[in-house]
Design a protein around this motif. Sequence first.
Motif, PDB file in Angstrom:
ATOM      1  N   GLN A   1      -8.365   9.626   7.833  1.00 25.41           N
ATOM      2  CA  GLN A   1      -9.655   9.064   7.430  1.00 25.41           C
ATOM      3  C   GLN A   1      -9.622   8.593   5.974  1.00 25.41           C
ATOM      4  N   VAL A   2      -8.956   9.357   5.112  1.00 22.67           N
ATOM      5  CA  VAL A   2      -8.870   8.962   3.701  1.00 22.67           C
ATOM      6  C   VAL A   2      -8.046   7.682   3.569  1.00 22.67           C
ATOM      7  N   PHE A   3      -6.944   7.580   4.314  1.00 22.75           N
ATOM      8  CA  PHE A   3      -6.152   6.349   4.307  1.00 22.75           C
ATOM      9  C   PHE A   3      -7.000   5.174   4.776  1.00 22.75           C
ATOM     10  N   ARG A   4      -7.721   5.360   5.897  1.00 17.99           N
ATOM     11  CA  ARG A   4      -8.557   4.289   6.447  1.00 17.99           C
ATOM     12  C   ARG A   4      -9.670   3.932   5.458  1.00 17.99           C
ATOM     13  N   MET A   5     -10.211   4.950   4.784  1.00 21.43           N
ATOM     14  CA  MET A   5     -11.255   4.724   3.788  1.00 21.43           C
ATOM     15  C   MET A   5     -10.749   3.811   2.680  1.00 21.43           C
ATOM     16  N   GLN A   6      -9.570   4.072   2.190  1.00 16.06           N
ATOM     17  CA  GLN A   6      -8.998   3.242   1.124  1.00 16.06           C
ATOM     18  C   GLN A   6      -8.865   1.792   1.582  1.00 16.06           C
ATOM     19  N   GLU A   7      -8.327   1.601   2.772  1.00 17.08           N
ATOM     20  CA  GLU A   7      -8.141   0.256   3.303  1.00 17.08           C
ATOM     21  C   GLU A   7      -9.483  -0.443   3.523  1.00 17.08           C
ATOM     22  N   ASN A   8     -10.433   0.259   4.129  1.00 14.05           N
ATOM     23  CA  ASN A   8     -11.741  -0.332   4.399  1.00 14.05           C
ATOM     24  C   ASN A   8     -12.486  -0.648   3.105  1.00 14.05           C
ATOM     25  N   LEU A   9     -12.380   0.249   2.115  1.00 12.19           N
ATOM     26  CA  LEU A   9     -13.046   0.009   0.823  1.00 12.19           C
ATOM     27  C   LEU A   9     -12.574  -1.295   0.187  1.00 12.19           C
ATOM     28  N   LYS A  10     -11.290  -1.550   0.245  1.00  7.29           N
ATOM     29  CA  LYS A  10     -10.742  -2.792  -0.329  1.00  7.29           C
ATOM     30  C   LYS A  10     -11.397  -4.021   0.301  1.00  7.29           C
ATOM     31  N   GLU A  11     -11.519  -3.985   1.617  1.00  6.78           N
ATOM     32  CA  GLU A  11     -12.098  -5.126   2.331  1.00  6.78           C
ATOM     33  C   GLU A  11     -13.594  -5.260   2.092  1.00  6.78           C
ATOM     34  N   ILE A  12     -14.307  -4.170   2.166  1.00 10.90           N
ATOM     35  CA  ILE A  12     -15.762  -4.201   1.995  1.00 10.90           C
ATOM     36  C   ILE A  12     -16.135  -4.658   0.592  1.00 10.90           C
ATOM     37  N   ALA A  13     -15.431  -4.166  -0.417  1.00 13.03           N
ATOM     38  CA  ALA A  13     -15.755  -4.484  -1.812  1.00 13.03           C
ATOM     39  C   ALA A  13     -15.548  -5.959  -2.144  1.00 13.03           C
TER      40      ALA A  13
END
Length: 176
Positions: free
Chosen positions: A29-41
Amino acid sequence: MSITKLRTGVDEKKDKHELKQELEELEFQVFRMQENLKEIAKKWQVMGIDQTNEEKWVIVYSYDDGNLCKIMLCDCETPFQGTWDFSIQATYSDENQIHIGDIKGEENKGYGSICMDYLKEVAFEQNIQYITGDLAKRDWDHLDRLVHFYEKHNFQVDIDHKDKSGEIVWNPQYEG
């Protein structure tokens, strides 16, 4: 599993295998969070990272142009595909009021409560006195769930059963 429980080993009823599996899920989840944060931001304002009642991590982000305020949520179990998993769409009626137009997404995951808390935060930050909304005929098949949700979040709920309509109102003074 929450990070605190994991670090302190509070949940002693679980064996090493279960704890290892939960750690792996958390790391994913933390890995996915990092990846998703990059895209969302790249496109939206990230408001925060939160955790559901089921201890799943989510990213909360918004679109706010001064007329429309949209609070969106993305889970950290799947890759971000450019769309939200849950959203509250509202408009600024005037300088004292945000009006909820629609709430969309899967129920009973805690997403609505997380998004509502962030919408209230927007109201507090902008010194907005009221969050309002309407209940319409289309809501009648899940009215009990909506009433429970709004009352849980300290909204006053007024329902006209005859006309199958209603209104909700939240004021920071209702928070206790």
